[in-house]
Scaffold this active site. Structure first.
Site, short mmCIF file in Angstrom:
data_model
loop_
_atom_site.label_atom_id
_atom_site.label_comp_id
_atom_site.label_asym_id
_atom_site.label_seq_id
_atom_site.Cartn_x
_atom_site.Cartn_y
_atom_site.Cartn_z
N HIS A 7 -12.86 14.10 3.53
CA HIS A 7 -13.90 14.14 4.56
C HIS A 7 -14.52 15.52 4.68
O HIS A 7 -13.95 16.52 4.24
CB HIS A 7 -13.37 13.69 5.93
N HIS A 79 -15.05 22.19 8.29
CA HIS A 79 -14.15 22.27 7.13
C HIS A 79 -14.38 21.11 6.17
O HIS A 79 -15.04 20.13 6.52
CB HIS A 79 -12.68 22.34 7.55
N GLU A 130 -9.09 22.02 4.22
CA GLU A 130 -7.93 21.24 4.65
C GLU A 130 -7.42 20.47 3.43
O GLU A 130 -8.21 19.90 2.68
CB GLU A 130 -8.35 20.24 5.75
#
Ligand code: CO
Length: 134
Positions: A7, A79, A130
């Site tokens: 994502h 992020h 991440e």
């Protein structure tokens, strides 16, 4: 080592309004809000055919995205999340290569119930990364 883009996360001040924009204007499927107190955010996921968009709203006074939203009052890309097969092996490899893992380097359980870890943006061209164990 690096896998799929899971994502792209966007920090927002008003999760309800942002969710409606994706739902109504873009016709996207948007999940119900999920509070993650240990991460200091409330999230929804927008499902796209090839990845997701994560909309993040601050939760609590010490939210890690509070300062980000002060600097970016309209919201902004916060992020990117990449999938890895083995998060501890990925961390060890990256740390050995000089990258810094945030939060002491121990994975936490993320919004999908899987271990996640964040890497310092200064080590990745200004982008907070991440990692999620797929
Ligand atoms: Co994320």
């Amino acid at each position: 080592m690096i896998g799929r883009l899971n994502h792209v996360a966007i920090a927002v001040k008003d999760l309800g309004a942002a969710s409606e924009k994706y739902r109504r204007t873009l016709g996207a499927e948007v999940s119900a809000p999920q509070a993650l107190p240990e991460h200091g955010v409330t999230v929804v996921f927008v499902t796209l055919p090839n990845a997701k968009v994560e909309l993040l709203e601050p939760l609590g006074a010490a939210s890690p995205i509070g300062k980000f939203l002060e600097r970016n009052p309209d919201g902004g890309i916060h992020h990117l999340c990449f999938e890895v097969d083995d998060i501890l092996a990925a961390r060890d490899l990256l740390v050995a290569g000089g990258a810094r893992a945030l939060g002491g380097g121990e994975p936490k359980i993320g919004a999908h119930g899987k271990p996640v870890l964040f890497l310092h943006p200064k080590d990745f061209n200004g982008a907070l990364i991440e990692l999620e164990q797929a």
